[in-house]
Design an enzyme around this catalytic site. Sequence first.
Site, PDB file in Angstrom:
ATOM      1  N   ARG A  50      -5.062   7.202  -6.383  1.00  0.00           N
ATOM      2  CA  ARG A  50      -5.466   5.938  -5.767  1.00  0.00           C
ATOM      3  C   ARG A  50      -4.619   5.700  -4.528  1.00  0.00           C
ATOM      4  NH1 ARG A  50      -5.792   2.069 -11.178  1.00  0.00           N
ATOM      5  NH2 ARG A  50      -7.507   3.182 -12.225  1.00  0.00           N
ATOM      6  N   ASP A  52      -3.078   4.372  -1.087  1.00  0.00           N
ATOM      7  CA  ASP A  52      -2.849   3.004  -0.617  1.00  0.00           C
ATOM      8  C   ASP A  52      -3.583   2.724   0.691  1.00  0.00           C
ATOM      9  OD1 ASP A  52      -1.176   2.317  -2.724  1.00  0.00           O
ATOM     10  OD2 ASP A  52       0.637   2.979  -1.673  1.00  0.00           O
ATOM     11  N   TYR A 111       0.951  16.419  -1.040  1.00  0.00           N
ATOM     12  CA  TYR A 111       0.926  15.432   0.039  1.00  0.00           C
ATOM     13  C   TYR A 111       1.640  15.982   1.272  1.00  0.00           C
ATOM     14  CZ  TYR A 111      -0.711  11.613  -2.969  1.00  0.00           C
ATOM     15  OH  TYR A 111      -1.463  10.805  -3.793  1.00  0.00           O
ATOM     16  N   ARG A 198       6.436   7.899   0.296  1.00  0.00           N
ATOM     17  CA  ARG A 198       6.816   7.069   1.447  1.00  0.00           C
ATOM     18  C   ARG A 198       8.267   6.590   1.331  1.00  0.00           C
ATOM     19  NH1 ARG A 198       2.454   2.560   1.497  1.00  0.00           N
ATOM     20  NH2 ARG A 198       3.743   1.792   3.223  1.00  0.00           N
TER      21      ARG A 198
END
Length: 245
Positions: A50, A52, A111, A198
């Site tokens: 999911r 952001d 990622y 992040r």
Amino acid sequence: MPRYRVTVEYDGTPFNGWQRQPHSPSVQATLEAAILGFSGETVTTQAAGRTDTGVHALGQVAHFDLSREWDPFRIREALNFHLRPNPVAIIEAEAVPDTFEARFSAKARHYEYRILNRRAPAVIEANHVWHLPMDLDAEPMHAAAQLILGTHDFTTFRAAECQAKSPIRTLDRFDVRRELDHMVITASARSFLHHQVRSLVGSLKMVGEGKWRPADFRAALDAKDRRRCGALAPSRGLYLMKVDY
């Protein structure tokens, strides 16, 4: 009911993340509207991650069920037709067993975080990189990243609102490299905590500009204290690249 898996690419800029929202555009709602458009069926899609608000994807994976069988080629073509003009594309579609789960069947998620490291501001990549004008040194950043590989309590690098039952995660890969005026950070794990990548990138910035040593980065992890984390890196530089099954 036949189950289908799709690989989805999207620009996260205009969306309030993947997950359906009551009053804001989302990738999930956009995809489900396209499925309704070609099949006449209202379905609920499930995704591998999911993402952001503002996060992009080159290899998001989702699955959904339909009441009858469709040629996967037709599904891909029909979805891409109904998705226009939204910045969302179906790269692949295939039929899968009904035991397949986009989220729970995943073995690894990959990622990438992209930093534009130059004095001049981002123009073409304005919504797709984190622009940092100060000089960053990739070598100590990469060295710091290697210090936290493996299984750890990542409390320092998780969002305060993270709903995961445990802060324990296994980081399989975490690399930093320079490509001309770009810094590219890659991270791979079976699963990540909310804001984990992040948060890690925001703290690696401290290492890159010389405010932290690599050992300070590891010490922040060991502290298991969110207050020891650097500033959260913006979502626009983050990409879900690939999901392994």
